[in-house]
Design a protein around this motif. Structure first.
Motif, PDB file in Angstrom:
ATOM      1  N   ILE A  39       0.840  -1.196   0.000  1.00 36.37           N
ATOM      2  CA  ILE A  39       0.000   0.000   0.000  1.00 36.37           C
ATOM      3  C   ILE A  39       0.878   1.251   0.000  1.00 36.37           C
ATOM      4  CG2 ILE A  39      -1.709   1.327   1.291  1.00 36.37           C
ATOM      5  CD1 ILE A  39      -2.836  -1.175  -0.010  1.00 36.37           C
ATOM      6  N   LYS A  40       1.950   1.229   0.801  1.00 35.80           N
ATOM      7  CA  LYS A  40       2.863   2.380   0.860  1.00 35.80           C
ATOM      8  C   LYS A  40       3.522   2.608  -0.492  1.00 35.80           C
ATOM      9  CE  LYS A  40       5.262   5.527   3.163  1.00 35.80           C
ATOM     10  NZ  LYS A  40       6.323   5.882   2.230  1.00 35.80           N
ATOM     11  N   ALA A  41       3.909   1.522  -1.193  1.00 40.40           N
ATOM     12  CA  ALA A  41       4.531   1.668  -2.510  1.00 40.40           C
ATOM     13  C   ALA A  41       3.555   2.284  -3.508  1.00 40.40           C
ATOM     14  CB  ALA A  41       5.022   0.304  -3.009  1.00 40.40           C
ATOM     15  N   LEU A  42       2.279   1.857  -3.451  1.00 42.78           N
ATOM     16  CA  LEU A  42       1.268   2.453  -4.336  1.00 42.78           C
ATOM     17  C   LEU A  42       1.083   3.931  -4.032  1.00 42.78           C
ATOM     18  CD1 LEU A  42      -1.745  -0.061  -4.663  1.00 42.78           C
ATOM     19  CD2 LEU A  42      -0.382   0.894  -6.521  1.00 42.78           C
ATOM     20  N   GLU A  43       1.037   4.286  -2.768  1.00 45.02           N
ATOM     21  CA  GLU A  43       0.839   5.683  -2.388  1.00 45.02           C
ATOM     22  C   GLU A  43       2.040   6.526  -2.788  1.00 45.02           C
ATOM     23  OE1 GLU A  43      -2.220   5.380   1.393  1.00 45.02           O
ATOM     24  OE2 GLU A  43      -0.071   5.166   1.794  1.00 45.02           O
ATOM     25  N   ASP A  44       3.241   5.979  -2.676  1.00 49.23           N
ATOM     26  CA  ASP A  44       4.432   6.707  -3.109  1.00 49.23           C
ATOM     27  C   ASP A  44       4.389   6.965  -4.605  1.00 49.23           C
ATOM     28  OD1 ASP A  44       5.375   6.770  -0.543  1.00 49.23           O
ATOM     29  OD2 ASP A  44       6.782   5.101  -0.793  1.00 49.23           O
ATOM     30  N   ALA A  45       3.943   5.930  -5.369  1.00 48.53           N
ATOM     31  CA  ALA A  45       3.868   6.084  -6.822  1.00 48.53           C
ATOM     32  C   ALA A  45       2.798   7.096  -7.220  1.00 48.53           C
ATOM     33  CB  ALA A  45       3.585   4.729  -7.470  1.00 48.53           C
ATOM     34  N   ALA A  46       1.697   7.114  -6.471  1.00 48.04           N
ATOM     35  CA  ALA A  46       0.607   8.036  -6.781  1.00 48.04           C
ATOM     36  C   ALA A  46       0.887   9.435  -6.251  1.00 48.04           C
ATOM     37  CB  ALA A  46      -0.700   7.518  -6.181  1.00 48.04           C
ATOM     38  N   GLY A  47       1.723   9.514  -5.228  1.00 45.59           N
ATOM     39  CA  GLY A  47       1.981  10.802  -4.596  1.00 45.59           C
ATOM     40  C   GLY A  47       0.812  11.282  -3.762  1.00 45.59           C
ATOM     41  N   ARG A  48      -0.095  10.359  -3.417  1.00 49.19           N
ATOM     42  CA  ARG A  48      -1.290  10.733  -2.654  1.00 49.19           C
ATOM     43  C   ARG A  48      -1.690   9.580  -1.748  1.00 49.19           C
ATOM     44  NH1 ARG A  48      -5.265  12.701  -7.363  1.00 49.19           N
ATOM     45  NH2 ARG A  48      -6.786  12.744  -5.656  1.00 49.19           N
ATOM     46  N   LEU A  49      -2.412   9.929  -0.697  1.00 51.19           N
ATOM     47  CA  LEU A  49      -2.950   8.925   0.208  1.00 51.19           C
ATOM     48  C   LEU A  49      -4.049   8.135  -0.509  1.00 51.19           C
ATOM     49  CD1 LEU A  49      -2.653   8.164   3.280  1.00 51.19           C
ATOM     50  CD2 LEU A  49      -4.715   9.546   3.640  1.00 51.19           C
ATOM     51  N   LEU A  50      -4.024   6.810  -0.346  1.00 48.22           N
ATOM     52  CA  LEU A  50      -5.034   5.950  -0.973  1.00 48.22           C
ATOM     53  C   LEU A  50      -5.956   5.305   0.051  1.00 48.22           C
ATOM     54  CD1 LEU A  50      -2.817   4.140  -3.656  1.00 48.22           C
ATOM     55  CD2 LEU A  50      -4.224   6.202  -3.930  1.00 48.22           C
ATOM     56  N   ILE A  51      -5.481   5.135   1.274  1.00 48.81           N
ATOM     57  CA  ILE A  51      -6.269   4.522   2.341  1.00 48.81           C
ATOM     58  C   ILE A  51      -6.228   5.419   3.569  1.00 48.81           C
ATOM     59  CG2 ILE A  51      -6.365   2.606   3.998  1.00 48.81           C
ATOM     60  CD1 ILE A  51      -7.386   1.708   1.387  1.00 48.81           C
ATOM     61  N   VAL A  52      -7.394   5.717   4.110  1.00 51.61           N
ATOM     62  CA  VAL A  52      -7.475   6.429   5.384  1.00 51.61           C
ATOM     63  C   VAL A  52      -7.432   5.372   6.487  1.00 51.61           C
ATOM     64  CG1 VAL A  52      -8.829   7.973   6.850  1.00 51.61           C
ATOM     65  CG2 VAL A  52      -8.834   8.275   4.356  1.00 51.61           C
ATOM     66  N   ARG A  53      -6.345   5.349   7.216  1.00 55.20           N
ATOM     67  CA  ARG A  53      -6.183   4.337   8.256  1.00 55.20           C
ATOM     68  C   ARG A  53      -7.174   4.586   9.377  1.00 55.20           C
ATOM     69  NH1 ARG A  53      -2.573   4.802   4.030  1.00 55.20           N
ATOM     70  NH2 ARG A  53      -0.803   3.344   4.268  1.00 55.20           N
ATOM     71  N   GLY A  54      -7.886   3.544   9.749  1.00 52.67           N
ATOM     72  CA  GLY A  54      -8.877   3.644  10.808  1.00 52.67           C
ATOM     73  C   GLY A  54      -9.590   2.327  10.958  1.00 52.67           C
ATOM     74  N   GLN A  55     -10.652   2.313  11.731  1.00 60.43           N
ATOM     75  CA  GLN A  55     -11.477   1.122  11.942  1.00 60.43           C
ATOM     76  C   GLN A  55     -12.905   1.444  11.504  1.00 60.43           C
ATOM     77  OE1 GLN A  55     -10.384  -1.840  12.810  1.00 60.43           O
ATOM     78  NE2 GLN A  55      -8.268  -1.102  13.028  1.00 60.43           N
ATOM     79  N   PRO A  56     -13.291   1.132  10.260  1.00 59.85           N
ATOM     80  CA  PRO A  56     -12.506   0.394   9.288  1.00 59.85           C
ATOM     81  C   PRO A  56     -11.589   1.306   8.475  1.00 59.85           C
ATOM     82  CG  PRO A  56     -14.669   0.841   8.392  1.00 59.85           C
ATOM     83  CD  PRO A  56     -14.674   1.387   9.801  1.00 59.85           C
ATOM     84  N   ALA A  57     -10.657   0.667   7.750  1.00 56.21           N
ATOM     85  CA  ALA A  57      -9.844   1.410   6.785  1.00 56.21           C
ATOM     86  C   ALA A  57     -10.711   1.697   5.566  1.00 56.21           C
ATOM     87  CB  ALA A  57      -8.624   0.579   6.389  1.00 56.21           C
ATOM     88  N   VAL A  58     -10.702   2.929   5.095  1.00 61.28           N
ATOM     89  CA  VAL A  58     -11.554   3.301   3.960  1.00 61.28           C
ATOM     90  C   VAL A  58     -10.711   3.964   2.878  1.00 61.28           C
ATOM     91  CG1 VAL A  58     -13.640   3.557   5.352  1.00 61.28           C
ATOM     92  CG2 VAL A  58     -12.139   5.514   5.028  1.00 61.28           C
ATOM     93  N   PRO A  59     -11.104   3.810   1.615  1.00 61.45           N
ATOM     94  CA  PRO A  59     -10.318   4.391   0.534  1.00 61.45           C
ATOM     95  C   PRO A  59     -10.581   5.884   0.378  1.00 61.45           C
ATOM     96  CG  PRO A  59     -12.237   3.298  -0.380  1.00 61.45           C
ATOM     97  CD  PRO A  59     -12.250   3.026   1.107  1.00 61.45           C
TER      98      PRO A  59
END
Length: 296
Positions: A39-59
């Motif tokens: 997930i971190k590699a995808l976010e680095d490639a996109a230059g943006r957050l892709l998942i909001v960490r939480g319970q639940p995790a949401v895109p």
């Protein structure tokens, strides 16, 4: 984003589907650390957050679009497997459907789709507003939604299905007790109604009785309103005609206002994804709806 990593997209899809990194790791059979790294590699490639960490995790918005892209690719790969004579995978197709359709005609569209099984359906109950939001953001492939058709450039295609008719019904005992002199405004100001769509009931009572303002009512989801309140003789309410037709025919229920009804247009919104699965699904839903609904 150049050179999308589809293995990482599969991980992103799993996190969104499962609602957490831990559950995604269990579903994929990899470590939670590996999930986090991809997930971190995808976010680095996109230059943006892709998942909001939480319970639940949401895109995030972009995260959801990437998940939708991944699911569409899986559908197209499954279609290619058919053309190549390979063993066919079971792609998942997510839909959103209103309560009245789920209670009446929609289940009748499933037999040709699921026997033999062609896909894994994930059908969500959703209000019109939520269903349209889900389909426009790509969370679902298609939705059945009430109201006037709302075509948009670069959005899902819209196909009118027909009109769902709602009639105002109650048990005979309830009608005799509360509406013994007829469906009158004075009685409606005293008798308990059950409401799953307040705007619809307000408009109906204004149309049928010129009633404005407050009236006694319970607010419940459609399924509970039908099974417990109306059939239980606890209230009167607007119900989909296909759902109560048999009960009206054998006089378990009575129509309180014959000739007065509410016709709600329904539409099928779906993305233009040309695979055997999605074609069959759209065709079957449209055909079944037009067989059971009133003409658009």
């Amino acid at each position: 984003m150049d050179n999308l990593d589809y293995r990482a997209l599969a991980v992103l899809d799993a996190v969104v589907s499962q609602g957490s990194f831990e559950k995604a790791a269990l579903a994929l059979g990899i470590s939670q650390s590996a999930v986090s790294q991809r997930i971190k590699a995808l976010e680095d490639a996109a230059g943006r957050l892709l998942i909001v960490r939480g319970q639940p995790a949401v895109p995030t918005g972009l995260g959801q679009r990437l998940v939708s892209h991944h699911r569409n690719v899986k559908l197209m790969e499954a279609a290619l497997d058919i053309d190549l004579g390979n063993q066919v995978s079971m792609p998942e197709i997510a839909l959103a459907v209103d309560a009245a359709s789920l209670a009446t005609w929609f289940p009748l569209s499933l037999q040709p789709l699921l026997s033999p099984p062609r896909c894994q359906l994930n059908v969500q109950l959703a209000s019109t507003e939520l269903a349209l939001h889900l389909v426009r953001e790509g969370s679902v492939f298609g939705c059945v939604a009430a109201g006037a058709a709302e075509p948009q450039a670069n959005g899902p295609q819209v196909t009118p299905l027909g009109h769902m008719r709602y009639v105002c019904v109650a048990t005979k005992a309830f009608a005799n007790h509360w509406f013994g002199d007829g469906f009158l405004i004075e009685a409606a100001q005293l008798a308990p109604a059950v409401v799953s769509d307040r705007d619809m009931m307000d408009a109906f009572l204004h149309q049928a009785l010129a009633l404005r303002g407050a009236y006694p009512h319970h607010t419940l989801p459609l399924s509970a309103a039908t099974s417990e309140c109306v059939f239980g003789g606890l209230a009167y309410g607007l119900m989909p005609q296909p759902e109560v037709a048999a009960a009206l025919a054998d006089e378990r229920l009575v129509d309180l206002a014959p000739g007065q009804h509410v016709d709600v247009p329904l539409n099928w919104y779906a993305w233009n994804l040309d695979t055997p699965f999605t074609r069959a699904l759209s065709e079957q839903i449209v055909t079944t709806a037009r067989r059971y609904l009133l003409p658009a």
